[in-house]
Design a protein around this motif. Structure first.
Motif, PDB file in Angstrom:
ATOM      1  N   LEU A 298     -27.912  35.986 -20.304  1.00 10.67           N
ATOM      2  CA  LEU A 298     -28.470  37.172 -19.652  1.00 10.67           C
ATOM      3  C   LEU A 298     -27.726  38.437 -20.070  1.00 10.67           C
ATOM      4  O   LEU A 298     -28.327  39.500 -20.258  1.00 10.67           O
ATOM      5  CB  LEU A 298     -28.413  37.001 -18.130  1.00 10.67           C
ATOM      6  N   GLN A 299     -26.411  38.322 -20.207  1.00 10.34           N
ATOM      7  CA  GLN A 299     -25.635  39.479 -20.656  1.00 10.34           C
ATOM      8  C   GLN A 299     -26.054  39.904 -22.060  1.00 10.34           C
ATOM      9  O   GLN A 299     -26.197  41.109 -22.336  1.00 10.34           O
ATOM     10  CB  GLN A 299     -24.142  39.149 -20.622  1.00 10.34           C
ATOM     11  N   ARG A 300     -26.225  38.913 -22.940  1.00  9.41           N
ATOM     12  CA  ARG A 300     -26.674  39.255 -24.293  1.00  9.41           C
ATOM     13  C   ARG A 300     -28.084  39.819 -24.268  1.00  9.41           C
ATOM     14  O   ARG A 300     -28.396  40.762 -25.009  1.00  9.41           O
ATOM     15  CB  ARG A 300     -26.620  38.016 -25.191  1.00  9.41           C
ATOM     16  N   LYS A 301     -28.937  39.245 -23.399  1.00 10.66           N
ATOM     17  CA  LYS A 301     -30.315  39.714 -23.342  1.00 10.66           C
ATOM     18  C   LYS A 301     -30.395  41.154 -22.864  1.00 10.66           C
ATOM     19  O   LYS A 301     -31.168  41.958 -23.394  1.00 10.66           O
ATOM     20  CB  LYS A 301     -31.124  38.804 -22.412  1.00 10.66           C
ATOM     21  N   PHE A 302     -29.601  41.488 -21.862  1.00  8.55           N
ATOM     22  CA  PHE A 302     -29.646  42.839 -21.304  1.00  8.55           C
ATOM     23  C   PHE A 302     -28.555  43.749 -21.863  1.00  8.55           C
ATOM     24  O   PHE A 302     -28.322  44.832 -21.339  1.00  8.55           O
ATOM     25  CB  PHE A 302     -29.539  42.777 -19.778  1.00  8.55           C
ATOM     26  N   GLY A 303     -27.870  43.303 -22.923  1.00  6.25           N
ATOM     27  CA  GLY A 303     -26.918  44.159 -23.591  1.00  6.25           C
ATOM     28  C   GLY A 303     -25.632  44.395 -22.854  1.00  6.25           C
ATOM     29  O   GLY A 303     -25.010  45.445 -23.029  1.00  6.25           O
ATOM     30  N   LEU A 304     -25.173  43.441 -22.034  1.00  6.20           N
ATOM     31  CA  LEU A 304     -23.940  43.607 -21.262  1.00  6.20           C
ATOM     32  C   LEU A 304     -22.856  42.643 -21.714  1.00  6.20           C
ATOM     33  O   LEU A 304     -21.945  42.322 -20.952  1.00  6.20           O
ATOM     34  CB  LEU A 304     -24.230  43.393 -19.759  1.00  6.20           C
ATOM     35  N   ASP A 305     -22.926  42.205 -22.956  1.00 15.06           N
ATOM     36  CA  ASP A 305     -21.955  41.234 -23.456  1.00 15.06           C
ATOM     37  C   ASP A 305     -20.848  41.878 -24.276  1.00 15.06           C
ATOM     38  O   ASP A 305     -20.100  41.186 -24.970  1.00 15.06           O
ATOM     39  CB  ASP A 305     -22.659  40.177 -24.306  1.00 15.06           C
ATOM     40  N   ASN A 306     -20.759  43.215 -24.202  1.00 15.91           N
ATOM     41  CA  ASN A 306     -19.711  43.957 -24.929  1.00 15.91           C
ATOM     42  C   ASN A 306     -19.749  43.683 -26.433  1.00 15.91           C
ATOM     43  O   ASN A 306     -18.712  43.613 -27.103  1.00 15.91           O
ATOM     44  CB  ASN A 306     -18.316  43.605 -24.383  1.00 15.91           C
ATOM     45  N   SER A 307     -20.959  43.499 -26.953  1.00 13.82           N
ATOM     46  CA  SER A 307     -21.103  43.263 -28.393  1.00 13.82           C
ATOM     47  C   SER A 307     -21.376  44.552 -29.156  1.00 13.82           C
ATOM     48  O   SER A 307     -21.750  44.501 -30.337  1.00 13.82           O
ATOM     49  CB  SER A 307     -22.247  42.263 -28.637  1.00 13.82           C
ATOM     50  N   GLY A 308     -21.202  45.687 -28.510  1.00 12.93           N
ATOM     51  CA  GLY A 308     -21.441  46.958 -29.178  1.00 12.93           C
ATOM     52  C   GLY A 308     -22.785  47.545 -28.785  1.00 12.93           C
ATOM     53  O   GLY A 308     -23.666  46.857 -28.244  1.00 12.93           O
ATOM     54  N   GLY A 309     -22.961  48.829 -29.040  1.00 16.37           N
ATOM     55  CA  GLY A 309     -24.176  49.518 -28.662  1.00 16.37           C
ATOM     56  C   GLY A 309     -24.993  49.963 -29.874  1.00 16.37           C
ATOM     57  O   GLY A 309     -25.082  49.245 -30.890  1.00 16.37           O
ATOM     58  N   PHE A 310     -25.561  51.144 -29.720  1.00 15.18           N
ATOM     59  CA  PHE A 310     -26.463  51.659 -30.747  1.00 15.18           C
ATOM     60  C   PHE A 310     -25.741  51.836 -32.083  1.00 15.18           C
ATOM     61  O   PHE A 310     -26.261  51.479 -33.143  1.00 15.18           O
ATOM     62  CB  PHE A 310     -27.036  52.991 -30.261  1.00 15.18           C
ATOM     63  N   ARG A 311     -24.547  52.366 -32.046  1.00 13.60           N
ATOM     64  CA  ARG A 311     -23.814  52.639 -33.292  1.00 13.60           C
ATOM     65  C   ARG A 311     -23.465  51.343 -34.010  1.00 13.60           C
ATOM     66  O   ARG A 311     -23.689  51.228 -35.227  1.00 13.60           O
ATOM     67  CB  ARG A 311     -22.556  53.429 -32.958  1.00 13.60           C
ATOM     68  N   GLN A 312     -22.912  50.383 -33.315  1.00 15.61           N
ATOM     69  CA  GLN A 312     -22.504  49.127 -33.956  1.00 15.61           C
ATOM     70  C   GLN A 312     -23.707  48.383 -34.534  1.00 15.61           C
ATOM     71  O   GLN A 312     -23.646  47.856 -35.655  1.00 15.61           O
ATOM     72  CB  GLN A 312     -21.774  48.227 -32.958  1.00 15.61           C
ATOM     73  N   GLN A 313     -24.809  48.344 -33.763  1.00 17.87           N
ATOM     74  CA  GLN A 313     -25.983  47.621 -34.252  1.00 17.87           C
ATOM     75  C   GLN A 313     -26.593  48.325 -35.462  1.00 17.87           C
ATOM     76  O   GLN A 313     -27.052  47.663 -36.409  1.00 17.87           O
ATOM     77  CB  GLN A 313     -27.016  47.491 -33.123  1.00 17.87           C
ATOM     78  N   SER A 314     -26.562  49.651 -35.473  1.00 18.63           N
ATOM     79  CA  SER A 314     -27.093  50.391 -36.638  1.00 18.63           C
ATOM     80  C   SER A 314     -26.269  50.107 -37.874  1.00 18.63           C
ATOM     81  O   SER A 314     -26.825  49.876 -38.973  1.00 18.63           O
ATOM     82  CB  SER A 314     -27.104  51.889 -36.339  1.00 18.63           C
ATOM     83  N   MET A 315     -24.959  50.094 -37.740  1.00 19.57           N
ATOM     84  CA  MET A 315     -24.094  49.813 -38.884  1.00 19.57           C
ATOM     85  C   MET A 315     -24.304  48.392 -39.386  1.00 19.57           C
ATOM     86  O   MET A 315     -24.354  48.143 -40.599  1.00 19.57           O
ATOM     87  CB  MET A 315     -22.636  50.028 -38.493  1.00 19.57           C
ATOM     88  N   GLN A 316     -24.418  47.447 -38.493  1.00 19.87           N
ATOM     89  CA  GLN A 316     -24.615  46.065 -38.909  1.00 19.87           C
ATOM     90  C   GLN A 316     -25.932  45.888 -39.666  1.00 19.87           C
ATOM     91  O   GLN A 316     -25.984  45.185 -40.683  1.00 19.87           O
ATOM     92  CB  GLN A 316     -24.594  45.142 -37.677  1.00 19.87           C
ATOM     93  N   ASN A 317     -26.988  46.541 -39.192  1.00 20.18           N
ATOM     94  CA  ASN A 317     -28.272  46.420 -39.872  1.00 20.18           C
ATOM     95  C   ASN A 317     -28.261  47.106 -41.236  1.00 20.18           C
ATOM     96  O   ASN A 317     -28.863  46.604 -42.211  1.00 20.18           O
ATOM     97  CB  ASN A 317     -29.386  47.014 -39.010  1.00 20.18           C
ATOM     98  N   LEU A 318     -27.575  48.251 -41.349  1.00 17.95           N
ATOM     99  CA  LEU A 318     -27.468  48.906 -42.648  1.00 17.95           C
ATOM    100  C   LEU A 318     -26.698  48.045 -43.631  1.00 17.95           C
ATOM    101  O   LEU A 318     -27.089  47.903 -44.804  1.00 17.95           O
ATOM    102  CB  LEU A 318     -26.802  50.268 -42.483  1.00 17.95           C
ATOM    103  N   GLU A 319     -25.604  47.461 -43.202  1.00 20.18           N
ATOM    104  CA  GLU A 319     -24.810  46.599 -44.079  1.00 20.18           C
ATOM    105  C   GLU A 319     -25.602  45.366 -44.474  1.00 20.18           C
ATOM    106  O   GLU A 319     -25.537  44.907 -45.634  1.00 20.18           O
ATOM    107  CB  GLU A 319     -23.522  46.197 -43.368  1.00 20.18           C
ATOM    108  N   ARG A 320     -26.351  44.804 -43.533  1.00 20.52           N
ATOM    109  CA  ARG A 320     -27.162  43.624 -43.842  1.00 20.52           C
ATOM    110  C   ARG A 320     -28.250  43.979 -44.864  1.00 20.52           C
ATOM    111  O   ARG A 320     -28.557  43.166 -45.755  1.00 20.52           O
ATOM    112  CB  ARG A 320     -27.775  43.079 -42.551  1.00 20.52           C
ATOM    113  N   ALA A 321     -28.824  45.164 -44.748  1.00 16.21           N
ATOM    114  CA  ALA A 321     -29.857  45.587 -45.719  1.00 16.21           C
ATOM    115  C   ALA A 321     -29.277  45.753 -47.107  1.00 16.21           C
ATOM    116  O   ALA A 321     -29.917  45.429 -48.121  1.00 16.21           O
ATOM    117  CB  ALA A 321     -30.505  46.880 -45.246  1.00 16.21           C
ATOM    118  N   VAL A 322     -28.040  46.243 -47.183  1.00 20.25           N
ATOM    119  CA  VAL A 322     -27.389  46.382 -48.492  1.00 20.25           C
ATOM    120  C   VAL A 322     -27.118  45.019 -49.088  1.00 20.25           C
ATOM    121  O   VAL A 322     -27.331  44.780 -50.295  1.00 20.25           O
ATOM    122  CB  VAL A 322     -26.099  47.212 -48.367  1.00 20.25           C
ATOM    123  N   VAL A 323     -26.632  44.093 -48.269  1.00 22.03           N
ATOM    124  CA  VAL A 323     -26.312  42.754 -48.772  1.00 22.03           C
ATOM    125  C   VAL A 323     -27.570  42.061 -49.280  1.00 22.03           C
ATOM    126  O   VAL A 323     -27.543  41.362 -50.310  1.00 22.03           O
ATOM    127  CB  VAL A 323     -25.627  41.933 -47.665  1.00 22.03           C
TER     128      VAL A 323
END
Length: 615
Positions: A298-323
C-alpha cells in the motif's frame, strides 16, 4: 423300621448318608442359608456353621426326647492316626442329647491349604447318646468301638451327619448308659478367620474372636448386616467382609490406574498447550509478516515508501531511456536541465500540456454533431497528461493543474491568485498543499501523510485539492455521491448536478453551444481522478459528460485540437451513464472567491471535514 437321618440345618429327614450328602450339597452348599436360631440370612454353609458355633453356643443343646422313648446315647469322635476317617465312640451324658462342634485334633498340610482358601471351615461332629444294645445290634459297629467313615471331598467340607435315635433303638443297638465329653488337645496352629492371627488352642481362638471381633460375631439382623459391610467409597452393601475387602481393593486399583492416566493426561495436556502456543505464535508471526508486506504494498501504491518523488522518478526514467537506446545522451542532459529548472522555479515545463481542445469542441458542436441537441462547456482549460516522472501516482496533481488552468483563464479569480500566476509543477503543488496543512487545514489528512508530500509519490484526492484552493482564497465545495442513485448502479444525480452547475447562469442563452464561465470540475473515484469540462444533451433526452483524463498521452489529446473532428474522435471524452459505475464519486466544484473572513471560517470548519452527501 428303617433309621432316618435328620439334617441339622433344615431338619429334613433322609434315609441314608448318601442322600444326606446330596441334600447338603444341593440345599445348603450351593445356596445361601439362613440361621435356624435368628434372622440372619444370605450366608454360605461355612459362614453359617461359624455363626452358630460363636453366636448360639448356648442353644446347641436340643430339647429332651419324648418320655415314651429312651434317651439317645452320644457318640464322641476319637481321632485316629489317619485324617481320612471319622470315629465315633459312645459316652454317657445323662438324660439329654448333646451336639458339639469341635475342631479336628490334627490337620494335615493338605487340609491346612484347604482351610486357608475356605476361611478355616469348621468340622461339625455329632455325638449320639444311645443304648449299648442298639450298638451291639448294629451291623456296622457290632465288633468295633469306632465307626470309621471314608472322607470324600464332600466330607471334607461338610461332615455333620445326624443319626436318629429311634432308628438305632429299633435295630437293637445297645450303648453304654454313661456318656461323657472328651476334651481334645489341639497341637496344631489355629488361624482366625477374620484377621488370620494364629493361636494354639480353641479357647484362645474363641477368646480372641470374642475380644477382637465382637462386632462380627454378634447376632445381627438382616438390615444391620448389610449396613455393616457397606463400601466406604461407593456405598455398595456386600454380604460379608471378604467380598467387601475385594470390592474395596478394586476401587484402590482403579484409583491407581486413574492417577496414572491422569498423570499421562496432564502431560499430554501440557504438551498440547505448548504445541498450540507455538502454532499460535507462528500464525501471529505469519499474519504480522503478511500485514507488513501488505502495508508495504500500500505504501508503494500510494507513494509513501520513501522511494523518492517526482525528481527521482524522472531521473530514473531518463537514465533507463538512455540505456535502452531510446534517448541520446545529448537529449538526456537537455531534458534533465529543463526538469531541474522547472523544479527550481516551481513552474510546469509544459511538456505534457495540450491547449485549444475546448475551442475545437465549440467549433465541432456548432457545425456538426446532429445527435446533440445542446452542449454546455466550462471556461477555457488546458489538458495535462502524466509524464514519466509522475506516471502511476500523479493523476491528482495533473487534474489540479487542469483546474488551476481553468481558474487562471477566468478574470473573476485573478485577484485571488496573486501568488500563482503560472501553472505550478508537481513538486510546487506538493509544497502548496503542505503550506495549507501548516495553516491548519484538514489536520487529519495532514497526519495521514505525516505532513509531507514533497519527495514522495503519495496520491492526493478531493480533500487535498479543497485545502489548497481554499488556502488560495478560492471558494469551493466537496460533494460526495456516496452510492448509486439508480437501480442499475449508475449515478444520474451526478449528471443532473453537473448540468445545473453549468447551466445556472446561462439558462436562457441561445444557441446549441453554451460556454459557461464556471471552471472545470475535479472528479474523484477509487484509484483515479479526472476533470469534467462539459456536458451534452442528446435529442433522446439522455446526457453525456465530457471528461479530460490525464491518463491519455499528449499525442492522442492533440487530435482533438483539429478543426475537422469527427464523432469517433470524441469517444475518449464522452462518458454516458453506463460508463460511470463506480460505487462512489466525489467532486470539487469552484464557486467563487473568498474574503479573508470567509477563509477563516472555512479554516475552522475544515478541522472536521464534512462533505455534502448526495443523495
Amino acid at each position: 423300621m428303617s433309621s432316618m437321618l435328620v439334617c441339622d440345618i433344615c431338619t429334613q429327614e433322609v434315609p441314608s448318608e448318601d442322600d444326606m450328602k446330596s441334600h447338603l450339597l444341593l440345599a445348603h452348599m450351593e445356596e445361601n442359608s439362613c440361621c435356624p436360631f435368628c434372622t440372619v440370612v444370605g450366608l454360605t454353609y461355612d459362614e453359617l456353621t461359624y455363626h452358630i458355633n460363636t453366636a448360639h453356643s448356648d442353644s446347641l443343646e436340643l430339647e429332651p426326647w419324648n418320655n415314651d422313648e429312651e434317651q439317645p446315647q452320644e457318640f464322641q469322635k476319637a481321632a485316629p492316626s489317619s485324617p481320612e476317617y471319622i470315629d465315633r465312640s459312645p459316652a454317657a451324658v445323662g438324660s439329654k442329647q448333646h451336639i458339639e462342634h469341635i475342631l479336628p485334633e490334627q490337620i494335615s498340610p493338605v487340609s491346612l491349604e484347604k482351610n486357608s482358601t475356605k476361611q478355616n471351615n469348621l468340622v461339625e461332629c455329632i455325638q449320639i447318646d444311645d443304648t449299648t444294645e442298639s450298638l451291639n445290634s448294629s451291623p456296622v459297629a457290632s465288633n468295633t468301638e469306632y465307626l470309621p467313615l471314608p472322607v470324600t471331598p464332600l466330607d471334607s467340607d461338610v461332615c455333620n451327619a445326624s443319626f436318629d435315635s429311634d432308628s438305632l433303638r429299633e435295630s437293637g443297638c445297645q450303648a453304654s448308659a454313661s456318656a461323657q465329653h472328651t476334651d481334645f488337645d489341639v497341637d496344631t496352629v489355629m488361624e482366625c478367620p477374620f484377621c488370620c492371627e494364629t493361636t494354639i488352642s480353641i479357647e484362645e481362638l474363641e477368646f480372641h474372636v470374642k475380644m477382637e471381633h465382637a462386632d462380627l460375631v454378634d447376632t445381627p439382623t438382616k438390615e444391620t448386616s448389610r449396613q455393616r459391610f457397606e463400601c466406604p467409597i461407593c456405598s455398595l452393601v456386600c454380604p460379608n467382609c471378604r467380598i467387601l475387602q475385594e470390592h474395596v481393593n478394586l476401587h484402590l486399583e482403579e484409583n491407581v490406574r486413574n492417577e496414572a492416566s491422569a498423570d499421562g493426561f496432564s502431560k499430554d495436556s501440557i504438551l498440547a498447550r505448548q504445541l498450540q502456543a507455538e502454532e499460535d505464535k507462528h500464525r501471529r508471526e505469519e499474519e504480522a509478516q503478511k500485514e507488513k508486506l501488505e502495508f508495504q504494498k500500500l505504501q508503494r501504491k500510494f507513494g509513501l515508501d520513501n522511494s523518492g518523488g517526482f525528481r527521482q522518478q524522472s531521473m530514473q526514467n531518463l537514465e533507463r531511456a538512455v540505456v535502452r537506446g531510446r534517448l541520446q545522451p545529448m537529449e538526456f542532459h537537455l531534458q534533465k536541465a529543463q526538469m531541474m529548472e522547472s523544479i527550481a522555479t516551481g513552474v510546469d515545463d509544459g511538456r505534457t500540456t495540450t491547449s485549444g481542445v475546448l475551442e475545437a469542441l465549440r467549433h465541432y458542436y456548432s457545425n456538426a454533431a446532429p445527435e446533440v441537441s445542446r452542449v454546455w462547456l466550462c471556461s477555457p482549460v488546458d489538458h495535462f497528461s502524466n509524464s514519466a516522472g509522475d506516471k502511476g501516482w500523479g493523476c491528482g496533481f495533473r487534474n489540479c493543474q487542469m483546474l488551476l488552468s481553468s481558474i487562471l483563464k477566468s478574470s473573476s479569480y485573478r485577484n485571488s491568485l496573486q501568488g500563482c500566476r503560472y501553472i505550478p509543477c508537481i513538486p510546487k503543488l506538493q509544497s502548496m498543499i503542505e503550506n495549507a496543512w501548516r495553516e491548519g487545514f484538514d489536520p487529519q489528512g495532514a497526519s495521514h501523510f505525516n505532513g509531507k508530500l514533497q519527495g514522495t509519490k503519495a496520491w492526493i484526492g478531493a480533500c487535498e485539492i479543497y485545502c489548497m484552493l481554499t488556502s488560495l482564497h478560492i471558494k469551493c465545495q466537496i460533494l460526495d455521491f456516496h452510492k448509486p442513485s439508480s437501480s442499475s448502479g449508475t449515478h444520474p444525480l451526478l449528471f443532473d448536478w453537473v448540468l445545473n452547475y453549468y447551466s445556472f447562469d446561462v439558462c436562457h442563452s441561445p444557441g446549441k453551444v453554451v460556454c459557461s464561465s464556471k471552471p472545470a470540475i475535479y472528479l474523484q473515484h477509487q484509484g483515479h481522478s479526472r476533470t469534467i469540462v462539459g456536458i451534452e444533451e442528446r435529442k433522446n433526452k439522455s446526457y453525456c459528460l465530457l471528461i479530460f483524463d490525464p491518463g491519455h498521452p499528449p499525442e492522442i489529446v492533440q487530435r482533438l485540437t483539429r478543426h475537422n473532428l469527427d464523432n469517433s474522435a470524441l469517444k475518449i471524452l464522452r462518458k454516458h451513464f453506463s460508463s460511470l459505475k463506480h460505487k462512489q464519486y466525489q467532486i470539487v466544484a469552484v464557486e467563487g472567491a473568498l474574503s479573508p473572513e470567509e477563509k477563516a471560517v472555512r479554516l475552522q470548519k475544515s478541522k472536521v471535514f464534512r462533505a455534502e452527501r448526495i443523495p
